[in-house]
Design an enzyme around this catalytic site. Structure first.
Site, mmCIF file in Angstrom:
data_model
loop_
_atom_site.group_PDB
_atom_site.id
_atom_site.type_symbol
_atom_site.label_atom_id
_atom_site.label_comp_id
_atom_site.label_asym_id
_atom_site.label_seq_id
_atom_site.Cartn_x
_atom_site.Cartn_y
_atom_site.Cartn_z
ATOM 1 N N SER A 143 -9.257 -3.020 0.706
ATOM 2 C CA SER A 143 -10.487 -2.520 1.885
ATOM 3 C C SER A 143 -11.010 -1.284 1.631
ATOM 4 C CB SER A 143 -9.519 -2.898 3.197
ATOM 5 O OG SER A 143 -10.510 -2.705 4.541
ATOM 6 N N TYR A 155 -4.191 0.744 9.512
ATOM 7 C CA TYR A 155 -4.577 -0.207 8.257
ATOM 8 C C TYR A 155 -4.852 -0.220 7.245
ATOM 9 C CZ TYR A 155 -7.469 -4.214 6.787
ATOM 10 O OH TYR A 155 -7.849 -4.908 6.201
ATOM 11 N N LYS A 159 -3.883 -0.567 3.329
ATOM 12 C CA LYS A 159 -4.958 -0.714 2.017
ATOM 13 C C LYS A 159 -4.708 0.376 0.541
ATOM 14 C CE LYS A 159 -5.984 -5.210 3.854
ATOM 15 N NZ LYS A 159 -4.774 -5.978 2.952
#
Length: 291
Positions: A143, A155, A159
């Site tokens: 991401s 998050y 990633k």
């Protein structure tokens, strides 16, 4: 002949959104697909959509955060279709929170699904492909948030870890015929829609920002290409697709200038004052300088 005819693949998190788009596009190009999702009904619905369209698919609901799920998915593919040629590690979750609101439970859940799940599945896929001796393609999902995003620290960290694992695993597998890549997709999905309020805040704090997101289906041809023999020489890369833009994402690099000396505290302080303070790296997703 369709580009993925004869190939058997697994797509995790394929009950909807990006995963369903990947699974359905690959099936249209001739692949036989194991559709995984933690939601049994969603997995069954995606598999049915594929078979109703004339393709081959089975559903295999499972929670990839369970370490044994990777082996079970690989076994399901081999049992149903005779081999494993591709594995798409799409399953992932997002728990946005500013640092002061971050909880242990949310961080651990993202690590379990995004990181442990990807590792379990990639390991099982690589072992099966090695045993077959026919090579294959494993695709992970990174991401742009790995470069930093407000309220997406946890998050983005998972990633970034997936990107690092992709680089390492590609180096380990480069003489086996097994390709290991990651994609960095951009799409309007249910997960994105739930966090639309963050887009303006994030966009104001990085070079690369978007006023609108493309449909999930826009990303699917890239995944199908990386699963195909046409990508036989592509490995160890993060490929970014963002609407009409297609590019690589750079690997971490040692930034210039690289100063040399026998470093003391005072010399380091002077180096920052004279050179390095003005060379700090940008925060958030940014474009590399054009060559």
């Amino acid at each position: 002949m369709k580009e993925l005819t004869g190939k058997s693949i697994v797509v995790t998190g394929a009950g909807g959104g990006l995963g369903a788009a990947y699974a359905q596009h690959a099936a249209l190009l001739g692949a036989s697909v194991v559709v995984n999702d933690v939601d049994r009904d969603a997995a069954n619905a995606c598999a049915k959509a594929i078979t109703d369209a004339g393709g081959q698919a089975i559903a295999h609901p499972a929670d990839v955060s369970n370490w044994d799920a990777g082996v079970a998915l690989v076994d399901a593919c081999v049992d149903a279709f005779g081999a494993l040629d591709g594995f798409v590690n799409n399953a992932g979750i997002l728990r946005p929170a500013l640092l002061e609101h971050t909880t242990e439970a949310d961080i651990r859940h993202m690590i379990d699904v995004n990181l442990i799940g990807t590792t379990s599945c990639a390991r099982a896929a690589a072992l099966q492909m090695k045993a077959q001796g026919t090579g294959g393609s494993i695709i992970n999902v990174a991401s742009g948030s790995q470069a930093g995003d407000i309220a997406l620290g946890g998050y983005g960290a998972t990633k970034a870890a997936i990107s690092s694992l992709t680089f390492s695993w590609a180096m380990e597998l480069r003489d086996t015929g097994i390709r290991m890549n990651a994609i960095s997709p951009l799409a309007e999905t249910a997960m994105a829609a739930q966090n639309a309020h963050l887009m303006a805040l994030q966009g104001a704090n990085r070079d690369v920002h978007y006023d609108a997101l493309p449909a999930a289906e826009v990303n699917a041809p890239l995944v199908s290409f990386l699963l195909s023999d046409g990508a036989r020489d592509i490995t160890g890369q993060i490929v970014r697709i963002a609407g009409r833009q297609l590019s690589f994402v750079t690997h971490p690099l040692i930034a210039q200038p690289v100063l040399e000396d026998d470093w003391t505290f005072d010399k380091i302080a002077n180096a920052f004052s004279d050179r390095l303070a003005g060379c700090q790296q940008k925060l958030g997703l940014a474009f590399a300088p054009k060559k």
